[in-house]
Design a protein around this motif. Structure first.
Motif, PDB file in Angstrom:
ATOM      1  N   TYR A   1     -27.177  11.866  24.760  1.00 47.96           N
ATOM      2  CA  TYR A   1     -26.950  10.425  24.672  1.00 47.96           C
ATOM      3  C   TYR A   1     -28.244   9.686  24.340  1.00 47.96           C
ATOM      4  O   TYR A   1     -28.219   8.656  23.655  1.00 47.96           O
ATOM      5  CB  TYR A   1     -26.354   9.922  25.982  1.00 47.96           C
ATOM      6  CG  TYR A   1     -24.979  10.482  26.254  1.00 47.96           C
ATOM      7  CD1 TYR A   1     -23.851   9.908  25.680  1.00 47.96           C
ATOM      8  CD2 TYR A   1     -24.814  11.596  27.070  1.00 47.96           C
ATOM      9  CE1 TYR A   1     -22.585  10.425  25.914  1.00 47.96           C
ATOM     10  CE2 TYR A   1     -23.550  12.117  27.313  1.00 47.96           C
ATOM     11  CZ  TYR A   1     -22.451  11.534  26.729  1.00 47.96           C
ATOM     12  OH  TYR A   1     -21.201  12.046  26.953  1.00 47.96           O
ATOM     13  N   VAL A   2     -29.361  10.206  24.808  1.00 49.09           N
ATOM     14  CA  VAL A   2     -30.654   9.612  24.448  1.00 49.09           C
ATOM     15  C   VAL A   2     -30.889   9.777  22.945  1.00 49.09           C
ATOM     16  O   VAL A   2     -31.317   8.841  22.260  1.00 49.09           O
ATOM     17  CB  VAL A   2     -31.795  10.249  25.258  1.00 49.09           C
ATOM     18  CG1 VAL A   2     -33.138   9.676  24.812  1.00 49.09           C
ATOM     19  CG2 VAL A   2     -31.597  10.021  26.751  1.00 49.09           C
ATOM     20  N   ALA A   3     -30.610  10.982  22.437  1.00 52.51           N
ATOM     21  CA  ALA A   3     -30.768  11.228  20.997  1.00 52.51           C
ATOM     22  C   ALA A   3     -29.843  10.328  20.186  1.00 52.51           C
ATOM     23  O   ALA A   3     -30.239   9.785  19.142  1.00 52.51           O
ATOM     24  CB  ALA A   3     -30.475  12.704  20.684  1.00 52.51           C
ATOM     25  N   ALA A   4     -28.613  10.140  20.670  1.00 57.12           N
ATOM     26  CA  ALA A   4     -27.685   9.246  19.980  1.00 57.12           C
ATOM     27  C   ALA A   4     -28.208   7.812  19.990  1.00 57.12           C
ATOM     28  O   ALA A   4     -28.072   7.083  19.003  1.00 57.12           O
ATOM     29  CB  ALA A   4     -26.307   9.316  20.643  1.00 57.12           C
ATOM     30  N   GLY A   5     -28.833   7.406  21.094  1.00 52.97           N
ATOM     31  CA  GLY A   5     -29.427   6.071  21.164  1.00 52.97           C
ATOM     32  C   GLY A   5     -30.557   5.893  20.172  1.00 52.97           C
ATOM     33  O   GLY A   5     -30.708   4.821  19.569  1.00 52.97           O
TER      34      GLY A   5
ATOM     35  N   GLN B   1     -28.508  17.349  17.478  1.00 52.05           N
ATOM     36  CA  GLN B   1     -27.871  18.576  17.013  1.00 52.05           C
ATOM     37  C   GLN B   1     -28.331  19.770  17.844  1.00 52.05           C
ATOM     38  O   GLN B   1     -27.520  20.616  18.242  1.00 52.05           O
ATOM     39  CB  GLN B   1     -28.215  18.797  15.532  1.00 52.05           C
ATOM     40  CG  GLN B   1     -27.533  20.000  14.903  1.00 52.05           C
ATOM     41  CD  GLN B   1     -28.006  20.205  13.483  1.00 52.05           C
ATOM     42  OE1 GLN B   1     -29.197  20.272  13.234  1.00 52.05           O
ATOM     43  NE2 GLN B   1     -27.086  20.301  12.549  1.00 52.05           N
ATOM     44  N   ALA B   2     -29.626  19.838  18.126  1.00 49.80           N
ATOM     45  CA  ALA B   2     -30.160  20.953  18.911  1.00 49.80           C
ATOM     46  C   ALA B   2     -29.621  20.936  20.341  1.00 49.80           C
ATOM     47  O   ALA B   2     -29.250  21.985  20.888  1.00 49.80           O
ATOM     48  CB  ALA B   2     -31.685  20.895  18.916  1.00 49.80           C
ATOM     49  N   VAL B   3     -29.554  19.751  20.959  1.00 46.15           N
ATOM     50  CA  VAL B   3     -29.049  19.638  22.330  1.00 46.15           C
ATOM     51  C   VAL B   3     -27.584  20.048  22.392  1.00 46.15           C
ATOM     52  O   VAL B   3     -27.161  20.815  23.264  1.00 46.15           O
ATOM     53  CB  VAL B   3     -29.228  18.192  22.851  1.00 46.15           C
ATOM     54  CG1 VAL B   3     -28.499  18.005  24.186  1.00 46.15           C
ATOM     55  CG2 VAL B   3     -30.700  17.861  23.011  1.00 46.15           C
TER      56      VAL B   3
ATOM     57  N   HIS C   1     -25.973  23.298  24.325  1.00 48.70           N
ATOM     58  CA  HIS C   1     -24.986  23.070  25.374  1.00 48.70           C
ATOM     59  C   HIS C   1     -23.680  23.794  25.056  1.00 48.70           C
ATOM     60  O   HIS C   1     -23.046  24.380  25.948  1.00 48.70           O
ATOM     61  CB  HIS C   1     -24.734  21.572  25.518  1.00 48.70           C
ATOM     62  CG  HIS C   1     -23.754  21.226  26.600  1.00 48.70           C
ATOM     63  ND1 HIS C   1     -24.020  21.439  27.929  1.00 48.70           N
ATOM     64  CD2 HIS C   1     -22.498  20.692  26.541  1.00 48.70           C
ATOM     65  CE1 HIS C   1     -22.989  21.046  28.665  1.00 48.70           C
ATOM     66  NE2 HIS C   1     -22.052  20.585  27.839  1.00 48.70           N
ATOM     67  N   ARG C   2     -23.259  23.755  23.781  1.00 49.01           N
ATOM     68  CA  ARG C   2     -22.027  24.433  23.367  1.00 49.01           C
ATOM     69  C   ARG C   2     -22.153  25.939  23.589  1.00 49.01           C
ATOM     70  O   ARG C   2     -21.242  26.581  24.120  1.00 49.01           O
ATOM     71  CB  ARG C   2     -21.733  24.141  21.891  1.00 49.01           C
ATOM     72  CG  ARG C   2     -20.466  24.820  21.367  1.00 49.01           C
ATOM     73  CD  ARG C   2     -20.335  24.561  19.868  1.00 49.01           C
ATOM     74  NE  ARG C   2     -20.079  23.160  19.597  1.00 49.01           N
ATOM     75  CZ  ARG C   2     -18.870  22.632  19.508  1.00 49.01           C
ATOM     76  NH1 ARG C   2     -17.797  23.386  19.699  1.00 49.01           N
ATOM     77  NH2 ARG C   2     -18.706  21.363  19.234  1.00 49.01           N
ATOM     78  N   THR C   3     -23.289  26.512  23.177  1.00 53.56           N
ATOM     79  CA  THR C   3     -23.491  27.952  23.338  1.00 53.56           C
ATOM     80  C   THR C   3     -23.490  28.361  24.809  1.00 53.56           C
ATOM     81  O   THR C   3     -22.866  29.347  25.196  1.00 53.56           O
ATOM     82  CB  THR C   3     -24.830  28.367  22.694  1.00 53.56           C
ATOM     83  OG1 THR C   3     -24.817  27.988  21.311  1.00 53.56           O
ATOM     84  CG2 THR C   3     -25.029  29.870  22.796  1.00 53.56           C
TER      85      THR C   3
END
Length: 325
Positions: A128-132, A288-290, A294-296
């Motif tokens: 969410y920080v990256a999205a901000g 994208q990296a975060v 998280h998905r993996t």
């Protein structure tokens, strides 16, 4: 050249082609109506795809017939893909190619909000920080030479990012667990797009007879290189490398869009828009990296054992393939 370097080179070429598509679309729409440009692009892509399907049908164990899944999935995805291209193409006609490529990269951080498979339980705070950071970057890019009312083209590209994210999430939802051949799915989508834009563009078709060679070059480039070649090359390369590496290389698309706009169209960044461009690239890469990590981690924790994918005559359609203008 080693196989790994060859694969990386193909992925970078795809990113370059997609990045250059914004300037090509801008040039084409300066000479022709947007809906006519979209119809010609779809029609040329459909003809190329049909030719590839027919040529591959002669190979052993291959068929040019579409399965029910390919048709059922291809039609709705053709509609959403057409919606993406309408908004993107109108947007790029009213803003710079560099801004278009940078703002549309918001799709990378918007998609996980809509596609919740693989990261149940919510995304980590860092995402969410990256999205901000990306939202702040969009504000700086829209400000241009100073803070003012957002330009129409920038707002349309922002809307296109949301529509594209919804399309990507729908691709993942509809193709999951189905044996769908990428070439056949792409062919259905291009045929749907051709049918959709034929009627709206019919009145303008005579204008094609007066179109100069330079505009036709842009149209052919958009159809054959930015659509057919880029999709098939991406599919070929992704099968030969890791998803993380492919995402990293394909994620350079907005950088190429900015570079092409500056080098070929004489566009330039003010200090404010330059800061916005830097924040956009950093924010999308970070997000994208975060999300990927998280998905993996979630998949490893929830999946007791690996399951095999359905057998198909061609590789199943990638669930998170992005379409470019």
């Amino acid at each position: 050249m080693s196989d790994a370097r060859r694969t990386d080179a193909v992925l970078l070429l795809v990113a370059l082609v997609w990045g250059s598509s914004y300037l090509s679309a801008q040039t084409a729409t300066a000479a022709l109506p947007v809906l006519l440009v979209l119809f010609v692009r779809y029609a040329l892509s459909a003809l190329a795809c049909l030719g590839l399907v027919a040529s591959r049908a002669g190979s052993r164990h291959r068929s040019r017939r579409w399965t029910r899944d390919e048709l059922r999935v291809g039609v709705p995805l053709g509609l959403t893909q057409a919606a993406v291209l309408v908004v993107e193409t109108y947007g790029v006609a009213h803003t710079t190619a560099a801004n278009a490529g940078l703002i549309i990269s918001l799709t990378i951080v918007l998609t996980p909000f809509l596609d919740r498979t693989g990261h149940r339980g919510g995304l980590p705070p860092a995402f969410y920080v990256a999205a901000g950071v990306c939202v702040l970057a969009v504000g700086l890019l829209m400000s241009g030479n100073g803070f003012h009312a957002p330009r129409l083209g920038d707002l349309l590209m922002l809307a296109a990012a949301f529509v594209r994210a919804a399309h990507v999430a729908l691709v993942g939802r509809l193709t999951a667990g189905r044996a769908i051949r990428p070439l056949h799915l792409t062919t259905v989508q291009t045929l749907v797009g051709s049918a959709l834009f034929l009627a709206p563009a019919a009145r303008e078709l005579p204008a094609l007879a007066r179109t100069d060679a330079a505009t036709w070059t842009q149209l052919v480039y958009l159809a054959l290189f930015c659509s057919v070649f880029a999709f098939l090359a991406q599919t070929w390369a992704v099968q030969r490398t890791s998803a993380s590496r492919a995402s990293l290389l394909l994620g350079t698309e907005p950088i190429w869009a900015a570079a092409v706009g500056i080098a070929l169209a004489g566009e330039h960044f003010t200090p404010v828009t330059g800061l916005g461009a830097a924040l956009m690239v950093a924010g999308t890469y970070w997000g994208q990296a975060v999300e990927r990590h998280h998905r993996t981690t979630t998949q490893k924790a929830s999946a007791p054992a690996a399951t095999s994918s359905p057998t198909a005559k061609e590789p199943p359609c990638p669930a998170t393939t992005l379409t470019s203008t």
